[in-house]
Design a protein around this motif. Sequence first.
Motif, short mmCIF file in Angstrom:
data_model
loop_
_atom_site.label_atom_id
_atom_site.label_comp_id
_atom_site.label_asym_id
_atom_site.label_seq_id
_atom_site.Cartn_x
_atom_site.Cartn_y
_atom_site.Cartn_z
N VAL A 167 0.68 -0.79 -0.11
CA VAL A 167 0.05 0.35 0.26
C VAL A 167 1.36 1.06 0.51
CG1 VAL A 167 -1.40 1.43 1.08
CG2 VAL A 167 -1.75 -1.15 0.90
N SER A 168 1.67 1.12 0.55
CA SER A 168 2.70 2.19 0.51
C SER A 168 4.05 2.70 -0.71
CB SER A 168 3.76 2.04 2.42
OG SER A 168 2.79 1.81 3.19
N ALA A 169 4.12 1.23 -1.04
CA ALA A 169 4.64 1.69 -2.67
C ALA A 169 3.53 2.62 -2.85
CB ALA A 169 5.32 0.51 -3.03
N ILE A 170 1.78 2.01 -3.74
CA ILE A 170 1.05 2.29 -4.42
C ILE A 170 0.99 4.05 -4.00
CG2 ILE A 170 -1.03 2.25 -4.98
CD1 ILE A 170 -1.17 -0.76 -4.38
N ILE A 171 1.21 3.90 -3.14
CA ILE A 171 1.08 5.71 -2.73
C ILE A 171 1.84 6.45 -3.34
CG2 ILE A 171 0.60 7.36 -1.15
CD1 ILE A 171 -0.82 5.12 0.77
N ALA A 172 3.01 5.83 -3.11
CA ALA A 172 4.73 6.69 -3.16
C ALA A 172 4.16 6.83 -4.89
CB ALA A 172 5.37 6.16 -3.08
N VAL A 173 4.13 5.91 -5.54
CA VAL A 173 4.38 6.08 -6.63
C VAL A 173 3.20 6.25 -7.82
CG1 VAL A 173 5.96 4.29 -6.76
CG2 VAL A 173 3.63 3.10 -7.45
N ARG A 174 1.66 6.01 -7.27
CA ARG A 174 0.60 6.94 -7.90
C ARG A 174 0.62 7.81 -8.54
NH1 ARG A 174 -4.57 7.19 -3.23
NH2 ARG A 174 -2.90 8.90 -2.79
N ASN A 175 1.11 9.29 -8.04
CA ASN A 175 0.67 10.13 -8.59
C ASN A 175 2.18 11.06 -8.20
OD1 ASN A 175 -0.03 12.36 -10.06
ND2 ASN A 175 -1.31 13.57 -8.39
N PRO A 176 3.04 10.91 -9.01
CA PRO A 176 3.83 11.70 -8.89
C PRO A 176 4.35 13.68 -8.64
CG PRO A 176 4.90 10.11 -10.36
CD PRO A 176 3.37 9.80 -10.11
N GLN A 177 4.77 14.10 -8.34
CA GLN A 177 4.65 15.56 -8.40
C GLN A 177 6.18 16.08 -9.19
OE1 GLN A 177 1.91 17.02 -8.99
NE2 GLN A 177 0.56 15.29 -7.94
N ILE A 188 6.77 18.98 -8.59
CA ILE A 188 7.30 19.34 -6.86
C ILE A 188 6.89 18.65 -5.87
CG2 ILE A 188 7.18 21.60 -5.24
CD1 ILE A 188 6.58 23.51 -8.13
N PRO A 189 7.74 17.52 -5.33
CA PRO A 189 7.43 16.74 -4.38
C PRO A 189 6.74 16.97 -3.01
CG PRO A 189 9.92 17.01 -4.39
CD PRO A 189 9.42 17.88 -5.36
N THR A 190 6.00 16.48 -2.92
CA THR A 190 4.46 16.35 -1.12
C THR A 190 5.61 16.20 -0.32
OG1 THR A 190 3.68 14.67 -1.60
CG2 THR A 190 2.87 16.66 -3.04
N ASP A 191 4.95 16.15 0.71
CA ASP A 191 5.76 15.87 2.00
C ASP A 191 6.16 14.51 1.49
OD1 ASP A 191 5.83 18.54 2.50
OD2 ASP A 191 4.43 18.24 4.26
N GLY A 192 5.32 12.95 1.42
CA GLY A 192 5.32 12.39 1.25
C GLY A 192 6.03 12.16 0.29
N GLN A 193 5.66 12.38 -0.62
CA GLN A 193 6.68 12.55 -1.83
C GLN A 193 8.36 12.28 -1.55
OE1 GLN A 193 5.83 13.63 -5.61
NE2 GLN A 193 7.59 13.13 -6.61
N ASN A 194 8.25 13.26 -0.78
CA ASN A 194 10.05 13.39 -0.35
C ASN A 194 10.31 12.72 0.98
OD1 ASN A 194 10.96 15.64 -1.13
ND2 ASN A 194 9.74 17.14 0.12
#
Length: 247
Positions: free
Chosen positions: A52-62, A64-70
């Motif tokens: 689930v964490s991996a799916i959230i991480a790659v689902r919508n990369p920005q 300008i990264p968000t805090d979660g992506q960072n």
Amino acid sequence: MNVLLCSINTLKMLYDISTVEVGQHFYWQIGGFQVHAQVLITSWVVIAILLVSAIIAVRNPQTIPTDGQNFFEYVLEFIRDVSKTQIGEEYGPWVPFIGTMFLFIFVSNWSGALLPWKIIQLPHGELAAPTNDINTTVALALLTSVAYFYAGLSKKGLGYFGKYIQPTPILLPINILEDFTKPLSLSFRLFGNILADELVVVVLVSLVPLVVPIPVMFLGLFTSGIQALIFATLAAAYIGESMEGHH
């Protein structure tokens, strides 16, 4: 012959360790096999958390990264740095393996302290962190052994076995035994630390249930993370050692 017997005895010891039981356990009968259900259930929970964490991480990369992506990028960079430091310039193909080992052990260790496993009632025994079971740690250690043998053979071919007579053939028995003791040390170190940490917390909660166990639990979270890092670092170091050439 003595070296062969020692190696066989070491493998038999690893097999015997996998049958060690502490307390009562809950088993499933699948076909002709008896499966340790407690470890499977908690391992599936850990794997689900990671997926689930991996799916959230790659689902919508920005861009300008968000805090979660960072956060996820920092974790990936950290794993890459550990792999590169221990393996060298050819670390790239081994990042997924080292990362999987680190994240699975890290989340497994933390799940023992953060998830309320005890509220789930089983016919026998109780749920705990996957790494609280010797079967899990032995399996992870053996996977690491397979990985560094594969790394050495794929890099050097049969010339890999030349390391056993370096720097002198006299050290052949010691060099052979070293490869069999590595999984022993990896599995016992991880299992012993996690089991001891959970036992200390259980004893303190039973004696002083309110305030005293909390600092110990935070210390347990810290040491659990350190144990995951140690295991992943040693796994990468063993792979790097097996791949290093003599130019």
